[in-house]
Motif scaffolding. Structure first.
Motif, mmCIF file in Angstrom:
data_model
loop_
_atom_site.group_PDB
_atom_site.id
_atom_site.type_symbol
_atom_site.label_atom_id
_atom_site.label_comp_id
_atom_site.label_asym_id
_atom_site.label_seq_id
_atom_site.Cartn_x
_atom_site.Cartn_y
_atom_site.Cartn_z
ATOM 1 N N ALA A 107 0.836 -1.203 0.000
ATOM 2 C CA ALA A 107 0.000 0.000 0.000
ATOM 3 C C ALA A 107 0.875 1.259 0.000
ATOM 4 O O ALA A 107 0.564 2.242 -0.692
ATOM 5 C CB ALA A 107 -0.934 -0.019 1.206
ATOM 6 N N LEU A 108 1.981 1.246 0.753
ATOM 7 C CA LEU A 108 2.884 2.412 0.751
ATOM 8 C C LEU A 108 3.445 2.648 -0.653
ATOM 9 O O LEU A 108 3.542 3.786 -1.126
ATOM 10 C CB LEU A 108 4.039 2.201 1.744
ATOM 11 C CG LEU A 108 3.692 2.319 3.228
ATOM 12 C CD1 LEU A 108 4.888 1.916 4.089
ATOM 13 C CD2 LEU A 108 3.253 3.747 3.580
ATOM 14 N N TYR A 109 3.797 1.552 -1.313
ATOM 15 C CA TYR A 109 4.295 1.688 -2.693
ATOM 16 C C TYR A 109 3.208 2.308 -3.577
ATOM 17 O O TYR A 109 3.463 3.232 -4.356
ATOM 18 C CB TYR A 109 4.727 0.315 -3.219
ATOM 19 C CG TYR A 109 4.767 0.240 -4.722
ATOM 20 C CD1 TYR A 109 5.693 0.989 -5.461
ATOM 21 C CD2 TYR A 109 3.866 -0.564 -5.424
ATOM 22 C CE1 TYR A 109 5.706 0.936 -6.847
ATOM 23 C CE2 TYR A 109 3.882 -0.623 -6.803
ATOM 24 C CZ TYR A 109 4.799 0.136 -7.510
ATOM 25 O OH TYR A 109 4.804 0.096 -8.882
ATOM 26 N N ARG A 110 1.980 1.817 -3.442
ATOM 27 C CA ARG A 110 0.907 2.329 -4.289
ATOM 28 C C ARG A 110 0.620 3.799 -3.974
ATOM 29 O O ARG A 110 0.351 4.610 -4.869
ATOM 30 C CB ARG A 110 -0.349 1.451 -4.107
ATOM 31 C CG ARG A 110 -1.536 1.830 -4.959
ATOM 32 C CD ARG A 110 -1.187 2.103 -6.430
ATOM 33 N NE ARG A 110 -1.147 0.952 -7.260
ATOM 34 C CZ ARG A 110 -0.102 0.607 -8.045
ATOM 35 N NH1 ARG A 110 0.983 1.348 -8.084
ATOM 36 N NH2 ARG A 110 -0.135 -0.455 -8.797
ATOM 37 N N LEU A 111 0.723 4.181 -2.703
ATOM 38 C CA LEU A 111 0.504 5.588 -2.352
ATOM 39 C C LEU A 111 1.544 6.489 -3.014
ATOM 40 O O LEU A 111 1.246 7.609 -3.419
ATOM 41 C CB LEU A 111 0.570 5.774 -0.825
ATOM 42 C CG LEU A 111 -0.637 5.252 -0.046
ATOM 43 C CD1 LEU A 111 -0.392 5.381 1.456
ATOM 44 C CD2 LEU A 111 -1.907 6.005 -0.438
ATOM 45 N N GLU A 112 2.767 5.971 -3.122
ATOM 46 C CA GLU A 112 3.818 6.777 -3.757
ATOM 47 C C GLU A 112 3.613 6.902 -5.255
ATOM 48 O O GLU A 112 3.934 7.929 -5.849
ATOM 49 C CB GLU A 112 5.200 6.159 -3.492
ATOM 50 C CG GLU A 112 5.748 6.481 -2.138
ATOM 51 C CD GLU A 112 5.759 7.985 -1.873
ATOM 52 O OE1 GLU A 112 6.467 8.711 -2.591
ATOM 53 O OE2 GLU A 112 5.040 8.436 -0.964
ATOM 54 N N THR A 113 3.105 5.840 -5.874
ATOM 55 C CA THR A 113 3.003 5.868 -7.338
ATOM 56 C C THR A 113 1.636 6.359 -7.813
ATOM 57 O O THR A 113 1.489 6.680 -8.987
ATOM 58 C CB THR A 113 3.294 4.475 -7.922
ATOM 59 O OG1 THR A 113 2.510 3.505 -7.228
ATOM 60 C CG2 THR A 113 4.769 4.116 -7.792
ATOM 61 N N ARG A 114 0.643 6.399 -6.919
ATOM 62 C CA ARG A 114 -0.684 6.922 -7.306
ATOM 63 C C ARG A 114 -1.178 7.902 -6.242
ATOM 64 O O ARG A 114 -2.220 7.683 -5.618
ATOM 65 C CB ARG A 114 -1.717 5.797 -7.410
ATOM 66 C CG ARG A 114 -1.408 4.736 -8.410
ATOM 67 C CD ARG A 114 -2.078 5.030 -9.772
ATOM 68 N NE ARG A 114 -2.096 3.840 -10.584
ATOM 69 C CZ ARG A 114 -1.014 3.315 -11.145
ATOM 70 N NH1 ARG A 114 0.175 3.894 -10.974
ATOM 71 N NH2 ARG A 114 -1.101 2.225 -11.884
ATOM 72 N N PRO A 115 -0.403 8.975 -6.009
ATOM 73 C CA PRO A 115 -0.794 9.886 -4.917
ATOM 74 C C PRO A 115 -2.181 10.481 -5.134
ATOM 75 O O PRO A 115 -2.878 10.800 -4.180
ATOM 76 C CB PRO A 115 0.299 10.960 -4.940
ATOM 77 C CG PRO A 115 0.991 10.817 -6.251
ATOM 78 C CD PRO A 115 0.802 9.422 -6.718
ATOM 79 N N GLU A 116 -2.568 10.602 -6.396
ATOM 80 C CA GLU A 116 -3.878 11.224 -6.667
ATOM 81 C C GLU A 116 -5.032 10.343 -6.151
ATOM 82 O O GLU A 116 -6.145 10.828 -5.959
ATOM 83 C CB GLU A 116 -4.027 11.522 -8.166
ATOM 84 C CG GLU A 116 -4.222 10.328 -9.087
ATOM 85 C CD GLU A 116 -2.964 9.470 -9.294
ATOM 86 O OE1 GLU A 116 -1.880 9.836 -8.801
ATOM 87 O OE2 GLU A 116 -3.087 8.417 -9.962
ATOM 88 N N ALA A 117 -4.741 9.040 -5.952
ATOM 89 C CA ALA A 117 -5.805 8.122 -5.509
ATOM 90 C C ALA A 117 -5.596 7.703 -4.060
ATOM 91 O O ALA A 117 -6.040 6.636 -3.642
ATOM 92 C CB ALA A 117 -5.826 6.898 -6.419
#
Ligand SMILES: C[S@@+](CC[C@H](N)C(=O)[O-])C[C@H]1O[C@@H](n2cnc3c(N)ncnc32)[C@H](O)[C@@H]1O
Length: 442
Positions: A107-117
């Motif tokens: 989830a941390l990785y996804r937050l970094e790569t999709r900050p808009e979401a």
């Protein structure tokens, strides 16, 4: 200091107070579902599995969920040390349970790569947590991720440790700095990046120009590289590649394609590929000349992939499952004119494709690899014909497996001459490989 600013999140405090006993199933096309699959794979890697094996467990899942989970798992492992340091800062007690920990890393990785979401990512991670440990970590996941979003800049700028800043183990960085005092930052940056997708055209079935034209007609932007290679502007699923299943092309890094270029095989030669699975370089040798190729690999499961790959490309070799070091078990006594020894190694040149390798290796594995490599090289040398050439190859950037290995061999073997040597460092277009072309005196 990062750790002193940890917010103490007691997980019992954050636990969702009431949950349905049997939560509704997650939709297979939801981010929560992919996060859950990815978390299970990352947890398996943290337990010692390699990532391809861990992801192979998803074979029955829908293709889109598999692809999304793969991206999450690779991304989380690429930056594992950063994610782990962030979790240490965000959770007072280390999180011992591997799947919730892995879910947070994904989830941390996804937050970094999709900050808009960001808020969707948090909600979906909480949904996924509902499927782990009877939902006991929903509150923790929610709290950690929301805290991360609030404190992101402070947390990231507080990451001072080498591992967390450079996403590689400390011992690995030490070795890179020693071997490459100037180039190490570039090696690390390449290792942390996304690999390009490269192809090798099967010159027996199609010219490279023809294949480039077929790619252009399919709307796939690409450019030539090396003698048989093509770099795609953007990665594609193989079933989108024209004629892939008819054997027109293979996926292969341009650095790996140097092997067949250096070994200069010619029609009629007896050739040995001693560590051949899954057969990428063996296939390239066969595409370039009508040679009689023996392909060995010690791993029976991997050796089957040689046959599959050669079959797709319309090529043939004698494939044997054997330990290259046990020469008497597989050699008929007739010398080879060319030998490829693409030995097992640390894979330190290909970490952007295999980010799990960085965390699965231990420093003393390097000496273990070097010992095996020395044994394989020493065992193969007597099977090389006078005047013949042996290409020693690794996908490593550590000198102990490369230049030092070959220097030791040359010092001990009077009839060996080094006729070419290349250390490719990983960079934009290609991975890191080492090649030493050795010739035996007549
Ligand atoms: C770097 S990979 C080879 C990649 C292959 N040349 C290609 O291009 O597709 C190294 C291979 O060596 C095999 N191997 C490891 N130890 C071996 C041994 N003692 N004898 C033969 N093969 C071995 C591994 O199973 C693995 O498939």
């Amino acid at each position: 200091m990062l750790h002193s600013s940890a917010i103490s999140l007691s997980y019992s405090r954050l636990r969702t107070p009431s949950r349905p006993a049997a939560p509704p199933a997650l939709a297979a096309d939801s981010l929560a579902y992919s996060l859950l699959l990815a978390a299970r794979a990352v947890a398996a890697v943290l337990g010692g599995s390699n990532l391809p094996d861990a992801l192979a467990g998803h074979a029955g899942e829908p293709a889109a969920a598999r692809a999304a989970a793969q991206d999450l798992a690779y991304g989380a492992l690429r930056r594992f040390a950063q994610g782990d340091a962030l979790l240490a800062a965000l959770i007072a007690r280390p999180l011992a349970q591997p799947e919730p920990r892995a879910l947070l890393l994904c989830a941390l990785y996804r937050l970094e790569t999709r900050p808009e979401a960001a808020h969707t990512v948090v909600d979906q991670a909480v949904e996924a947590a509902g499927r782990l440990a009877n939902g006991a970590f929903r509150g923790l996941v929610n709290g950690v991720l929301r805290n991360y979003l609030r404190r992101r800049d402070e947390l990231l700028s507080g990451l001072t440790g080498d591992e967390a800043r450079h996403w590689h183990p400390a011992w690995w960085l030490r070795r890179l700095r020693t071997a490459y005092p100037d180039a190490w930052p570039g090696i690390v940056a390449a290792g942390n990046g996304l690999p390009p997708m490269a192809l090798r055209v099967n010159r027996r079935r199609c010219s490279r120009d023809d294949y480039l034209a077929q790619l252009a007609a399919a709307g796939i932007a690409a450019r030539p590289t090396g003698t048989d290679g093509i770099l795609l502007d953007r990665p594609q699923p193989v079933d989108a590649l024209p004629g892939f299943f008819a054997g027109l092309a293979s996926v292969q890094d341009p650095g790996a394609q140097r092997a067949a270029e250096l070994l200069d095989v010619a029609a009629g030669q007896r050739v040995l590929d001693a560590c051949a699975a899954p057969g990428g370089k063996a296939a390239h040798l066969l595409e370039r000349a009508d040679v009689a190729l023996t392909a060995l690999d010690v791993d029976a499961r991997r050796a089957r992939r040689i046959e599959e790959n050669l079959g797709r490309l319309g090529l043939a070799a004698t494939v044997r499952v054997a330990d290259a070091r046990q020469v008497r078990k597989w050699w008929d006594g007739v010398p080879f004119e060319r030998i490829l020894a693409d030995v097992p190694c640390s894979a330190s040149g290909v970490v952007r494709r295999h980010p799990d390798a960085k965390w699965l290796r231990r420093e003393d594995d390097i000496a273990g690899f070097a010992a095996t490599q020395r044994q394989i090289l020493g065992a193969l040398w007597p099977t090389l014909a006078p005047g013949g050439k042996l290409l020693y190859a690794t996908c490593s950037v550590f000198p102990e497996e490369n230049q030092e290995q070959v220097a030791g061999f040359l010092a001990a073997e009077a009839r060996a001459e080094l006729v070419a040597e290349e250390q490719l460092l990983p960079q934009g277009d290609h991975d890191g490989f080492y090649y030493a072309l050795l010739q035996k005196a007549r």
